[in-house]
Design an enzyme around this catalytic site. Structure first.
Site, PDB file in Angstrom:
ATOM      1  N   VAL A   8       0.879  -1.292   0.179  1.00  0.00           N
ATOM      2  CA  VAL A   8       0.202  -0.053  -0.062  1.00  0.00           C
ATOM      3  C   VAL A   8       0.879   1.206   0.122  1.00  0.00           C
ATOM      4  O   VAL A   8       1.633   1.550   1.156  1.00  0.00           O
ATOM      5  CB  VAL A   8      -0.986  -0.112   1.275  1.00  0.00           C
ATOM      6  CG1 VAL A   8      -1.807   1.480   1.174  1.00  0.00           C
ATOM      7  CG2 VAL A   8      -1.889  -1.401   1.153  1.00  0.00           C
ATOM      8  N   PRO A   9       1.354   1.727  -1.212  1.00  0.00           N
ATOM      9  CA  PRO A   9       2.331   2.611  -1.301  1.00  0.00           C
ATOM     10  C   PRO A   9       2.286   4.075  -0.768  1.00  0.00           C
ATOM     11  O   PRO A   9       2.199   5.138  -1.512  1.00  0.00           O
ATOM     12  CB  PRO A   9       2.431   2.749  -3.041  1.00  0.00           C
ATOM     13  CG  PRO A   9       0.903   2.458  -3.409  1.00  0.00           C
ATOM     14  CD  PRO A   9       0.441   1.616  -2.403  1.00  0.00           C
ATOM     15  N   CYS A  10       2.420   4.196   0.484  1.00  0.00           N
ATOM     16  CA  CYS A  10       2.299   5.470   1.284  1.00  0.00           C
ATOM     17  C   CYS A  10       3.390   6.160   0.757  1.00  0.00           C
ATOM     18  O   CYS A  10       3.638   7.228   1.048  1.00  0.00           O
ATOM     19  CB  CYS A  10       2.018   5.119   2.864  1.00  0.00           C
ATOM     20  SG  CYS A  10       3.462   4.207   3.574  1.00  0.00           S
ATOM     21  N   HIS A  11       4.373   5.521   0.426  1.00  0.00           N
ATOM     22  CA  HIS A  11       5.675   6.321   0.160  1.00  0.00           C
ATOM     23  C   HIS A  11       5.767   6.993  -1.089  1.00  0.00           C
ATOM     24  O   HIS A  11       6.675   7.807  -1.245  1.00  0.00           O
ATOM     25  CB  HIS A  11       7.193   5.356  -0.136  1.00  0.00           C
ATOM     26  CG  HIS A  11       6.826   4.144  -1.229  1.00  0.00           C
ATOM     27  ND1 HIS A  11       6.096   3.128  -1.080  1.00  0.00           N
ATOM     28  CD2 HIS A  11       7.239   4.231  -2.463  1.00  0.00           C
ATOM     29  CE1 HIS A  11       6.075   2.540  -2.292  1.00  0.00           C
ATOM     30  NE2 HIS A  11       6.798   3.066  -3.134  1.00  0.00           N
TER      31      HIS A  11
END
Length: 162
Positions: A125-128
């Site tokens: 879950v690409p919070c970056h």
């Protein structure tokens, strides 16, 4: 409650702790340790082994999306933010405001930031991929230096021929 299992995956930017049950992954977080404590074992559940393989492929630049089963524990609002994060394409970025608009709550920018910070499924879950509206890197649970590395890694991979 299902039994939890853990395996550590060594990345170029630190050890990822992968935690899950026999059915699904519930957490992928950077550990503040330099060595693998929990290595793959024969009895490691298949879902953790598959997550490990897919993380390895991601860090080798061979994978852009993930297909192992995972579960997110949070409020409905947090889950809506995490689902919106999944729409940010590989190697691209968005802002907290973009996410707030996409979930139909334009004024919830701070709440989106808070939910983003509670995401337990790093990279998947690409919070970056969330940056400030001004284009600057914002906080990241694993450290802004890791966020910078992950974004550069993805951008570098997209420049390679398919």
């Amino acid at each position: 409650m299902s039994k939890l299992f853990q395996v550590d995956y060594p990345t170029p930017i630190g050890v990822l702790e992968i935690i899950g049950t026999e059915e699904a992954i519930s957490s992928i977080m950077f550990a503040e340790q330099d060595v693998v404590v929990h290595s793959l074992q024969e009895e490691t559940p298949a879902v953790l082994k598959e997550c490990y393989v897919q993380m390895d492929e991601y860090f080798k630049g061979e994978r852009r999306a993930f297909s192992f089963p995972y579960t997110s524990i949070g409020t409905e609002f947090q889950k809506s933010v995490w689902n919106a994060l999944l729409t940010i394409p590989y190697a691209e970025t968005g802002s907290y405001k973009d996410i707030a608009i996409s979930i139909g709550n334009e004024k919830a920018i701070r709440a989106v930031g808070s939910a983003n910070g509670k995401n337990k499924l790093s990279i998947v879950v690409p919070c970056h991929r969330i940056i400030g509206s001004d284009g600057k890197l914002t906080g990241y649970a694993g450290g802004v230096w890791r966020k910078e590395w992950l974004l550069a890694h993805e951008k570098g991979i997209t420049k390679l021929p398919i």
